[in-house]
Write a protein that holds these residues in place. Structure first.
Motif, PDB file in Angstrom:
ATOM      1  N   ASP A  42       5.077   3.926   2.615  1.00 59.32           N
ATOM      2  CA  ASP A  42       5.222   5.027   1.672  1.00 59.32           C
ATOM      3  C   ASP A  42       5.583   4.509   0.284  1.00 59.32           C
ATOM      4  O   ASP A  42       5.219   5.112  -0.722  1.00 59.32           O
ATOM      5  CB  ASP A  42       6.303   6.002   2.140  1.00 59.32           C
ATOM      6  CG  ASP A  42       5.807   6.932   3.244  1.00 59.32           C
ATOM      7  OD1 ASP A  42       4.757   7.579   3.032  1.00 59.32           O
ATOM      8  OD2 ASP A  42       6.456   7.002   4.305  1.00 59.32           O
ATOM      9  N   LYS A  86       2.230  12.669   7.349  1.00 57.93           N
ATOM     10  CA  LYS A  86       1.535  13.944   7.528  1.00 57.93           C
ATOM     11  C   LYS A  86       0.286  13.796   8.394  1.00 57.93           C
ATOM     12  O   LYS A  86      -0.283  12.704   8.522  1.00 57.93           O
ATOM     13  CB  LYS A  86       1.167  14.542   6.175  1.00 57.93           C
ATOM     14  CG  LYS A  86      -0.043  13.924   5.503  1.00 57.93           C
ATOM     15  CD  LYS A  86      -0.411  14.703   4.246  1.00 57.93           C
ATOM     16  CE  LYS A  86      -1.722  14.210   3.660  1.00 57.93           C
ATOM     17  NZ  LYS A  86      -2.090  14.962   2.435  1.00 57.93           N
ATOM     18  N   SER A 105      -3.177  11.594   7.689  1.00 63.55           N
ATOM     19  CA  SER A 105      -2.841  10.608   6.657  1.00 63.55           C
ATOM     20  C   SER A 105      -3.747   9.384   6.745  1.00 63.55           C
ATOM     21  O   SER A 105      -4.392   9.140   7.772  1.00 63.55           O
ATOM     22  CB  SER A 105      -1.385  10.159   6.813  1.00 63.55           C
ATOM     23  OG  SER A 105      -1.228   9.401   8.004  1.00 63.55           O
ATOM     24  N   ASN A 106      -3.776   8.621   5.669  1.00 68.54           N
ATOM     25  CA  ASN A 106      -4.520   7.358   5.668  1.00 68.54           C
ATOM     26  C   ASN A 106      -4.105   6.484   6.851  1.00 68.54           C
ATOM     27  O   ASN A 106      -4.947   5.867   7.516  1.00 68.54           O
ATOM     28  CB  ASN A 106      -4.256   6.593   4.375  1.00 68.54           C
ATOM     29  CG  ASN A 106      -5.193   6.970   3.242  1.00 68.54           C
ATOM     30  OD1 ASN A 106      -5.167   6.365   2.168  1.00 68.54           O
ATOM     31  ND2 ASN A 106      -6.031   7.980   3.432  1.00 68.54           N
ATOM     32  N   PRO A 148      -1.465   3.585   3.482  1.00 64.30           N
ATOM     33  CA  PRO A 148      -0.585   4.648   2.974  1.00 64.30           C
ATOM     34  C   PRO A 148      -0.209   5.628   4.083  1.00 64.30           C
ATOM     35  O   PRO A 148      -1.073   6.169   4.771  1.00 64.30           O
ATOM     36  CB  PRO A 148      -1.443   5.324   1.896  1.00 64.30           C
ATOM     37  CG  PRO A 148      -2.389   4.251   1.441  1.00 64.30           C
ATOM     38  CD  PRO A 148      -2.708   3.474   2.691  1.00 64.30           C
ATOM     39  N   GLU A 186       1.686   8.493   3.656  1.00 60.15           N
ATOM     40  CA  GLU A 186       1.742   9.878   3.187  1.00 60.15           C
ATOM     41  C   GLU A 186       2.856  10.665   3.880  1.00 60.15           C
ATOM     42  O   GLU A 186       2.689  11.829   4.232  1.00 60.15           O
ATOM     43  CB  GLU A 186       0.385  10.563   3.374  1.00 60.15           C
ATOM     44  CG  GLU A 186      -0.761   9.850   2.656  1.00 60.15           C
ATOM     45  CD  GLU A 186      -2.084  10.540   2.854  1.00 60.15           C
ATOM     46  OE1 GLU A 186      -2.233  11.671   2.351  1.00 60.15           O
ATOM     47  OE2 GLU A 186      -2.956   9.953   3.526  1.00 60.15           O
ATOM     48  N   LYS A 187       3.992   9.958   4.093  1.00 60.71           N
ATOM     49  CA  LYS A 187       5.181  10.550   4.727  1.00 60.71           C
ATOM     50  C   LYS A 187       4.887  11.120   6.110  1.00 60.71           C
ATOM     51  O   LYS A 187       5.514  12.089   6.554  1.00 60.71           O
ATOM     52  CB  LYS A 187       5.790  11.612   3.806  1.00 60.71           C
ATOM     53  CG  LYS A 187       6.278  11.038   2.481  1.00 60.71           C
ATOM     54  CD  LYS A 187       6.934  12.091   1.614  1.00 60.71           C
ATOM     55  CE  LYS A 187       7.421  11.456   0.314  1.00 60.71           C
ATOM     56  NZ  LYS A 187       8.053  12.448  -0.594  1.00 60.71           N
ATOM     57  N   GLY A 241       0.230   5.621  -2.792  1.00 62.31           N
ATOM     58  CA  GLY A 241      -0.547   6.841  -2.614  1.00 62.31           C
ATOM     59  C   GLY A 241      -1.809   6.619  -1.807  1.00 62.31           C
ATOM     60  O   GLY A 241      -2.293   5.493  -1.665  1.00 62.31           O
ATOM     61  N   PRO A 242      -2.394   7.701  -1.272  1.00 58.48           N
ATOM     62  CA  PRO A 242      -3.592   7.621  -0.432  1.00 58.48           C
ATOM     63  C   PRO A 242      -4.842   7.305  -1.234  1.00 58.48           C
ATOM     64  O   PRO A 242      -4.895   7.505  -2.447  1.00 58.48           O
ATOM     65  CB  PRO A 242      -3.675   9.019   0.184  1.00 58.48           C
ATOM     66  CG  PRO A 242      -3.040   9.911  -0.843  1.00 58.48           C
ATOM     67  CD  PRO A 242      -1.925   9.102  -1.439  1.00 58.48           C
TER      68      PRO A 242
END
Length: 341
Positions: A324, A299, A302-303, A294, A296-297, A271-272
């Motif tokens: 992920d 997005k 994202s990180n 991370p 975050e798929k 997780g972020p």
């Protein structure tokens, strides 16, 4: 006369300097911390050694004074946050620290569980009681319990979950007494508390604490993770990698200095976290060659994307790798050629 003016001005300046250090502002300031090798922190009994290293990354967070506030305004990768962005409503600094330490504890447990399961080792859990995260003001526990207390028994009864604890106390009538056996700073004591209705729901009674399970993970071989006063859940991924690497004969570091960040849940999902740019800076200063971030798929914002931008801005050669799930990091390392010495 001039002498008096000089002395007065000197005193005034001295007072301003002292105030600049000790006067707290209603803000927090964060800045890049350090990248710390995990091998001295994580020790699996008879674990395998590595040629390279896994490193956790940190940020430095503290209450702002005049100097730190102005410095954060002037320098890159230093951030200013209002109090309510850090502390929950009615939360004290002590409660915030307890929450951070608990999140670190949960992060370590998840890391151990994921690493041992992935390596093919079984684990067990031992329930020790409940852990006090926050004490609600003007409720019965206020002034009697502190964040960080561990409640071992209630009326000399032990429970196997926090749900059982809540059900037992909630089953009391208003003004009934409960006797809590607590552990505080390695000392055990008993505390008497009168159960009272909650202000927002007079049909419910309690003592006024937010709590979580206090569980101990049992492994074979044994593992210890000594984090001292490091708080928060953001080292979860890197703990998992270090534990897994010590359990496995294969050296997944491949001789590289590998940093990173990201929470880990019990299923291995990454997780972020906050302050990813500051952690990239800290890792680069420590000489890391690879940094797990991370994803975050994938997005926007994202990180991983922030980490890539930061790496470009500071002109580092460090490779930023998106993850992920835990297996993403392992699969990347398995394909990595061994570093030439």
């Amino acid at each position: 006369m001039r002498r008096k003016i000089y002395i007065g001005a000197s005193i005034f300046i001295a007072v301003l300097m002292v105030a600049g250090v000790f006067l707290s502002l209603p803000y927090y300031v964060s800045k890049p911390g350090m990248a710390k090798e995990l091998e001295p922190i994580v020790q699996v009994e008879n674990g395998y050694e590595a040629e390279g290293s896994f490193m956790l990354t940190t940020i430095r967070m503290g209450r702002a004074n005049i100097y730190s506030y102005l410095q954060a305004k002037l320098f890159d990768y230093e951030e200013i946050y209002p109090l309510d962005a850090i502390l929950h409503e009615t939360e004290t600094q002590e409660e915030y620290n307890a929450r951070q330490l608990h999140m670190m504890s949960g992060s370590k447990q998840n890391a151990i569980g994921v690493a041992y399961n992935r390596a093919g080792f079984s684990i067990e859990y031992k329930y020790n009681g409940v852990y006090v995260v926050q004490v609600i003001p003007e409720m019965p526990a206020d002034g009697k319990l502190l964040p960080g207390d561990r409640v071992i028994k209630v009326d000399d009864q032990q429970f196997s979950s926090s749900e059982e604890f809540i059900k037992y106390v909630g089953g009391k009538k208003a003004n009934e007494e409960v006797i809590l056996t607590i552990k505080r700073k390695n000392k055990t004591k008993k505390v008497k508390i009168i159960v009272q209705p909650f202000k927002d729901d007079s049909n419910k009674v309690g003592i006024g604490i937010t709590l979580v399970d206090d569980k101990e993970i049992i492994t074979n071989p044994k593992v210890t993770v000594n984090t001292d006063e490091i708080g928060g859940p953001s080292a979860g991924l890197m703990f998992t990698l270090e534990i897994y690497n010590q359990l496995m004969e294969e050296d997944f570091t491949r001789g590289y200095r590998i940093a990173g960040t990201g929470t880990i849940d019990s299923k291995g999902n990454v997780g972020p976290i906050g302050g990813i740019d500051q952690k990239v800076v800290a890792a680069d200063k420590a000489g890391a060659e690879i940094f797990f971030a991370p994803n975050e798929k994938g997005k926007s914002g994202s990180n991983y994307r922030v980490a890539v931008k930061t790496a470009r801005d500071i002109d580092t050669k460090m490779k930023i790798v998106p993850v992920d799930v835990f297996d993403d990091a392992v699969n990347y390392l398995q394909k990595l050629p061994k570093k030439e010495r």
